[in-house]
Design an enzyme around this catalytic site. Structure first.
Site, mmCIF file in Angstrom:
data_model
loop_
_atom_site.group_PDB
_atom_site.id
_atom_site.type_symbol
_atom_site.label_atom_id
_atom_site.label_comp_id
_atom_site.label_asym_id
_atom_site.label_seq_id
_atom_site.Cartn_x
_atom_site.Cartn_y
_atom_site.Cartn_z
ATOM 1 N N SER A 1 0.794 -1.232 0.000
ATOM 2 C CA SER A 1 0.000 0.000 0.000
ATOM 3 C C SER A 1 0.828 1.284 0.000
ATOM 4 O O SER A 1 0.266 2.364 -0.195
ATOM 5 C CB SER A 1 -0.938 0.023 1.201
ATOM 6 O OG SER A 1 -1.997 -0.867 0.975
ATOM 7 N N TYR B 1 -4.038 -2.576 -10.067
ATOM 8 C CA TYR B 1 -3.857 -2.306 -8.632
ATOM 9 C C TYR B 1 -2.928 -3.333 -7.984
ATOM 10 O O TYR B 1 -2.011 -2.984 -7.230
ATOM 11 C CB TYR B 1 -5.239 -2.275 -7.963
ATOM 12 C CG TYR B 1 -5.196 -2.287 -6.456
ATOM 13 C CD1 TYR B 1 -4.753 -1.171 -5.737
ATOM 14 C CD2 TYR B 1 -5.586 -3.416 -5.743
ATOM 15 C CE1 TYR B 1 -4.704 -1.195 -4.348
ATOM 16 C CE2 TYR B 1 -5.544 -3.444 -4.357
ATOM 17 C CZ TYR B 1 -5.097 -2.334 -3.670
ATOM 18 O OH TYR B 1 -5.041 -2.366 -2.295
ATOM 19 N N TYR C 1 -4.602 3.705 8.089
ATOM 20 C CA TYR C 1 -5.979 3.192 8.258
ATOM 21 C C TYR C 1 -6.477 3.489 9.673
ATOM 22 O O TYR C 1 -6.314 4.610 10.145
ATOM 23 C CB TYR C 1 -6.048 1.685 7.940
ATOM 24 C CG TYR C 1 -5.186 1.320 6.764
ATOM 25 C CD1 TYR C 1 -5.524 1.780 5.500
ATOM 26 C CD2 TYR C 1 -4.020 0.581 6.904
ATOM 27 C CE1 TYR C 1 -4.731 1.489 4.408
ATOM 28 C CE2 TYR C 1 -3.218 0.289 5.812
ATOM 29 C CZ TYR C 1 -3.581 0.740 4.585
ATOM 30 O OH TYR C 1 -2.802 0.465 3.509
ATOM 31 N N VAL D 1 1.119 -3.840 3.827
ATOM 32 C CA VAL D 1 1.077 -5.144 4.507
ATOM 33 C C VAL D 1 2.320 -5.996 4.247
ATOM 34 O O VAL D 1 2.468 -7.059 4.844
ATOM 35 C CB VAL D 1 -0.177 -5.987 4.177
ATOM 36 C CG1 VAL D 1 -1.421 -5.419 4.817
ATOM 37 C CG2 VAL D 1 -0.336 -6.192 2.695
HETATM 38 N N1 GLN Z 1 -2.436 -5.224 -1.919
HETATM 39 C C1 GLN Z 1 -2.939 -5.184 -0.580
HETATM 40 C C2 GLN Z 1 -4.435 -5.423 -0.574
HETATM 41 O O1 GLN Z 1 -5.086 -4.985 -1.461
HETATM 42 C C3 GLN Z 1 -2.601 -3.856 0.016
HETATM 43 C C4 GLN Z 1 -3.071 -3.715 1.438
HETATM 44 C C5 GLN Z 1 -2.102 -3.002 2.306
HETATM 45 O O2 GLN Z 1 -0.913 -2.934 2.053
HETATM 46 N N2 GLN Z 1 -2.609 -2.518 3.430
HETATM 47 O O3 GLN Z 1 -4.978 -6.054 0.282
#
Ligand code: GLN
Length: 308
Positions: A63, A190, A242, A260
């Site tokens: 992300s 994405y 978040y 993540v």
């Molecule tokens: N590619 C991950 C997802 O869509 C990104 C989420 C993240 O890094 N918080 O779940």
């Protein structure tokens, strides 16, 4: 201030930590990453990069890539981007669908998954995923001044194979007339943007334009204007973690964006860009040791935007 010494001390302290959080396993390809790794790098406007620990190891930026696509989107659409996505913190998990229903499919901000998916859709403008991905990678090469950075196609494929949650968000937005392009094409783009693999050193370098009002001070290359850099930083401060954004602001006090994969890019305006990485996550999906290391860095440097 001896930055190298500060980073060496932090890396030594983190190496001794027992509770390292839990590696993300909802993307199977990320579940294989060794949790005993920790890296930190600081890039300063004078062109120096300081590093300690596993700062040369590639990891999935996930992300954190949303900062880069937001920057591209603002360049292409300007303020019209805000008809696609809001700029308020959500207070919900990164993959939550809840507010989408009550707010007619318009995601709260560009950093939750729904928001980032809307941003990708907005920059596609009728182009094929391939062209958009090439553009995203070109932009990352430009800001990191490093053409070796690549997508990790295995990670992207792993996410596509387990896309249900993100696909639900995308279809829900499409049902509200919020997405223009084919859902699978948007998701494919994405997932690839999230799969970009970078080291802490590369990521810290890439963040420099947000440290110095939109330009790399050392090379004199301008990426965006000062007002836009300020606004991206404020979005990172308010929404970058978040439902852990308030805690991050409280403990660290700097604009930051987590992923993540266990990375966090943090901006200390006028001072430096900090990239930290440790794969184990806390309960909201942010790097457990990354947060701890950034707390230490701010204690040792006084770099919070809330102190002088
Ligand atoms: N590619 C991950 C997802 O869509 C990104 C989420 C993240 O890094 N918080 O779940």
């Amino acid at each position: 201030m001896n930055m190298q010494r500060i980073l060496d001390d932090i890396a030594a302290e983190m190496a001794a930590e027992i509770d390292r959080g839990k590696v993300a396993d909802y993307i199977p390809q990320l579940a294989h990453v060794n949790p005993n790794q920790f890296g930190i790098a600081v890039a300063t406007p004078d062109g120096q990069v300081y590093a300690a620990g596993d700062a040369d190891t590639l990891f999935s930026i996930q992300s954190i890539s949303k900062v880069f696509t937001l920057t591209i989107a603002l360049g292409k659409l300007g303020d019209a981007l805000w008809t696609h996505v809001g700029r308020e913190p959500s207070g919900d998990p990164f993959n939550s669908i809840m507010i989408l229903e009550s707010e007619s499919g318009r995601p709260r901000n560009p950093f939750i998954n729904a928001g980032a998916i809307a941003v990708v859709d907005a920059i596609m403008m009728g182009h094929e995923p391939k062209e958009i991905l090439a553009e995203i990678l070109r932009f990352v090469h430009f800001i990191a001044d490093d053409d070796s950075i690549r997508f990790d196609h295995k990670v992207a494929a792993s996410e596509m194979a387990h896309k249900d949650r993100n696909a639900a968000l995308a279809h829900f937005m499409k049902a509200f007339g919020r997405l223009e392009h084919d859902v699978d094409k948007v998701l494919g783009t994405y997932f690839h943007q999230c799969s970009i693999a970078m080291t802490c050193q590369q990521l810290a370098h890439a963040g420099l334009f947000l440290v110095s009002n939109g330009m790399n001070e050392h090379t004199g290359v301008r990426v965006i204007n000062a007002e836009r850099a300020r606004r991206i930083n404020s979005l990172m401060m308010m929404c970058g973690h978040y439902d852990g954004s308030g805690e991050f602001a409280y403990l660290v006090g700097l604009p930051g964006k987590s992923g993540v994969g266990g990375g966090i890019l943090t901006i200390a305006p006028g001072k430096g860009a900090i990239a930290v990485w440790s794969p184990g996550l806390d309960h909201v999906g942010n790097s457990k040791l990354g947060l701890k290391a950034l707390q230490r860095l701010v204690e040792k440097t006084g770099w919070s935007v809330f102190s002088t």
